[in-house]
Design a protein around this motif. Structure first.
Motif, mmCIF file in Angstrom:
data_model
loop_
_atom_site.group_PDB
_atom_site.id
_atom_site.type_symbol
_atom_site.label_atom_id
_atom_site.label_comp_id
_atom_site.label_asym_id
_atom_site.label_seq_id
_atom_site.Cartn_x
_atom_site.Cartn_y
_atom_site.Cartn_z
ATOM 1 N N ASP A 71 0.820 -1.208 0.000
ATOM 2 C CA ASP A 71 0.000 0.000 0.000
ATOM 3 C C ASP A 71 0.859 1.266 0.000
ATOM 4 O O ASP A 71 0.541 2.255 -0.654
ATOM 5 N N THR A 72 1.990 1.226 0.694
ATOM 6 C CA THR A 72 2.897 2.367 0.686
ATOM 7 C C THR A 72 3.542 2.546 -0.683
ATOM 8 O O THR A 72 3.709 3.678 -1.155
ATOM 9 N N SER A 73 3.875 1.447 -1.343
ATOM 10 C CA SER A 73 4.504 1.562 -2.661
ATOM 11 C C SER A 73 3.528 2.135 -3.691
ATOM 12 O O SER A 73 3.923 2.916 -4.559
ATOM 13 N N TRP A 74 2.246 1.781 -3.586
ATOM 14 C CA TRP A 74 1.265 2.359 -4.504
ATOM 15 C C TRP A 74 1.079 3.854 -4.238
ATOM 16 O O TRP A 74 0.975 4.657 -5.167
ATOM 17 N N THR A 141 -4.570 0.259 -1.549
ATOM 18 C CA THR A 141 -4.315 0.679 -0.171
ATOM 19 C C THR A 141 -5.502 0.331 0.728
ATOM 20 O O THR A 141 -5.515 0.719 1.891
ATOM 21 N N HIS A 142 -6.467 -0.365 0.182
ATOM 22 C CA HIS A 142 -7.657 -0.837 0.909
ATOM 23 C C HIS A 142 -8.433 0.314 1.536
ATOM 24 O O HIS A 142 -8.969 0.188 2.635
ATOM 25 N N TYR A 143 -8.447 1.449 0.821
ATOM 26 C CA TYR A 143 -9.232 2.626 1.210
ATOM 27 C C TYR A 143 -8.887 3.135 2.613
ATOM 28 O O TYR A 143 -9.739 3.674 3.304
ATOM 29 N N THR A 146 -5.599 7.498 5.712
ATOM 30 C CA THR A 146 -4.342 8.244 5.565
ATOM 31 C C THR A 146 -3.837 8.189 4.133
ATOM 32 O O THR A 146 -3.505 9.226 3.534
ATOM 33 N N TYR A 147 -3.778 6.977 3.560
ATOM 34 C CA TYR A 147 -3.331 6.842 2.178
ATOM 35 C C TYR A 147 -4.307 7.507 1.216
ATOM 36 O O TYR A 147 -3.912 8.125 0.231
ATOM 37 N N LEU A 153 -5.106 14.287 -2.379
ATOM 38 C CA LEU A 153 -4.431 15.583 -2.451
ATOM 39 C C LEU A 153 -3.489 15.646 -3.652
ATOM 40 O O LEU A 153 -3.419 16.674 -4.343
ATOM 41 N N ALA A 154 -2.785 14.546 -3.908
ATOM 42 C CA ALA A 154 -1.912 14.496 -5.086
ATOM 43 C C ALA A 154 -2.738 14.589 -6.366
ATOM 44 O O ALA A 154 -2.362 15.291 -7.314
#
Length: 186
Positions: A71-74, A141-143, A146-147, A153-154
């Protein structure tokens, strides 16, 4: 008080937004004289594929780093692609070539593409890619809130400058009003 030797300065705008004025007839004739090599490459064969290749390469790069979860890599893939896209299409103004007498100096690449026409096939594709990447990264990131917040925002940072109402609209925090730069040089 004003003895004529001092140049009068215009009042500095207190706004963070600046609407870039339309080109003069001289600039329009300079723009139509020679093709814009800075922006015409986006319509060439393979130009659309490079975006997919960059996204896949970023995903592979962030996936092989030890300790980074999927999830962090995505999310990192999404943020880095969006940041690079914003820099390339919306932040940098002008062109790197000096053969058109500065005809495009006040336009960013998005405004130069397709002679400023909105919703051309290339611009639709470049609007769709960040949205699809956002949807994929949000899914993987499974919704997570935080992600999701980072990803949205991006996405907003890249999509808003592409919309027609923000054409020629500048948001500058550090560089000041463009007219003040020209007055300082005189």
């Amino acid at each position: 008080m004003n003895d004529g030797s001092k140049k009068s300065r215009r009042r500095r705008s207190s706004s963070l937004l600046y609407q870039e004025p339309l080109e003069s007839m001289e600039h329009l004739s300079d723009q139509s004289a020679i093709p814009n090599l800075n922006a015409n490459w986006v319509n060439a064969k393979g130009a659309w594929v490079i975006h997919i290749v960059l996204i896949v390469a970023l995903k592979i790069f962030f996936s092989i780093i030890p300790g980074i979860q999927r999830d962090t890599s995505w999310t990192l893939t999404n943020i880095v692609y969006m940041f690079g896209s914003y820099l390339m299409f919306h932040w940098v103004q002008g062109i790197p070539f000096e053969f058109n007498a500065g005809a495009y100096d006040n336009l960013n690449m998005w405004e130069q593409m397709d002679n400023g026409e909105q919703f051309t096939p290339t611009k639709k594709f470049l609007l769709t890619v960040p949205i699809c990447l956002f949807l994929v990264s949000t899914h993987y990131t499974h919704y997570d809130l935080t992600y999701f917040t980072l990803n949205v925002l991006a996405l907003l940072g890249v999509i808003i400058p592409k919309l027609p109402w923000s054409h020629r609209l500048r948001v500058r925090f550090l560089s000041g009003h463009p007219d003040d730069r020209y007055l300082d040089e005189q």
